[in-house]
Design a protein around this motif. Structure first.
Motif, short mmCIF file in Angstrom:
data_model
loop_
_atom_site.label_atom_id
_atom_site.label_comp_id
_atom_site.label_asym_id
_atom_site.label_seq_id
_atom_site.Cartn_x
_atom_site.Cartn_y
_atom_site.Cartn_z
N VAL A 87 0.96 -1.38 0.40
CA VAL A 87 0.56 0.12 -0.08
C VAL A 87 1.21 1.28 -0.35
O VAL A 87 0.74 2.45 -0.99
N ARG A 125 -9.60 -2.86 6.34
CA ARG A 125 -8.80 -0.89 6.39
C ARG A 125 -8.13 -0.35 7.38
O ARG A 125 -7.59 0.19 7.30
N THR A 138 -7.50 3.42 2.66
CA THR A 138 -7.67 3.33 1.50
C THR A 138 -9.38 2.14 1.35
O THR A 138 -10.39 2.18 2.37
N VAL A 155 -5.66 2.29 -3.81
CA VAL A 155 -5.09 3.29 -2.39
C VAL A 155 -5.46 4.45 -3.00
O VAL A 155 -4.65 4.34 -4.37
#
Length: 199
Positions: A87, A125, A138, A155
């Motif tokens: 991420v 999340r 996200t 993202v």
């Protein structure tokens, strides 16, 4: 507030929420209801990929790019830390889509359950949010494709500040000799980004 934050504040008790999520996954329901009365809202748990098959096929056939990363779990489940790093890697570039349950060659082998016998989108999340700095918000979606689950993590990109994991891992997505990859985001490169932002 974002959708996930609203659900966290007005959601069902933990045990009931997890039980409902598990039952709905087992029965193929695509929506989950939380809250009561006017505060009741629905969110998508499982998108029917037959309604969006062209997009799914395009992503799988197109392979990994600077904005699309595959994380397969055919051999073993990837760690939470691997997800946080992936991420951060996307966030430090243009953002994009992380697909868990898809191998590097585009084969869908399925994502392992991350929370007991389910994958809870809100828990994942929240874990990403709490393990990145600055906290990255996200969007998590669960897909069924050929009877295999794909966890899609959307993202955001072009974040003004440099992102890292809470344990200090700072990476970014670049085009390497063998294709898209995550590489260390060294202090000298970070300073260059900050300098350009102030020009």
């Amino acid at each position: 507030l974002s959708e996930g934050e609203r659900l966290s504040e007005g959601g069902l008790p933990e045990a009931a929420y997890r039980n409902n999520l598990r039952q709905e996954w087992a029965h193929g329901n695509r929506t989950h209801k939380t809250g009561r009365g006017k505060d009741s809202i629905r969110f998508s748990l499982i998108r029917d990929v037959n309604m969006d098959m062209d997009e799914i096929k395009r992503l799988l056939q197109g392979g990994e790019t600077l904005t699309v990363e595959f994380k397969g779990e055919e051999r073993k489940q990837i760690s939470d830390r691997d997800i946080y790093e992936a991420v951060v890697c996307l966030a430090n570039a243009e953002g994009g889509l992380l697909l868990i349950g898809v191998e590097d060659d585009g084969r869908v082998t399925g994502a392992h359950a991350r929370h007991g016998d389910i994958t809870d989108p809100l828990k994942l999340r929240s874990a990403i949010f709490n393990n990145t700095e600055p906290a990255i918000s996200t969007t998590i979606e669960l897909f069924l494709f050929a009877d295999q689950q794909i966890v899609a993590v959307r993202v955001p990109g072009m974040i003004p500040r440099v992102c890292c994991t809470k344990d200090g891992k700072c990476v970014r997505r670049v085009m390497g000799a063998a294709g898209p990859q995550c590489e260390p985001y060294y202090p000298s490169l970070v300073q260059h980004k900050i300098g350009r932002a102030h020009v």
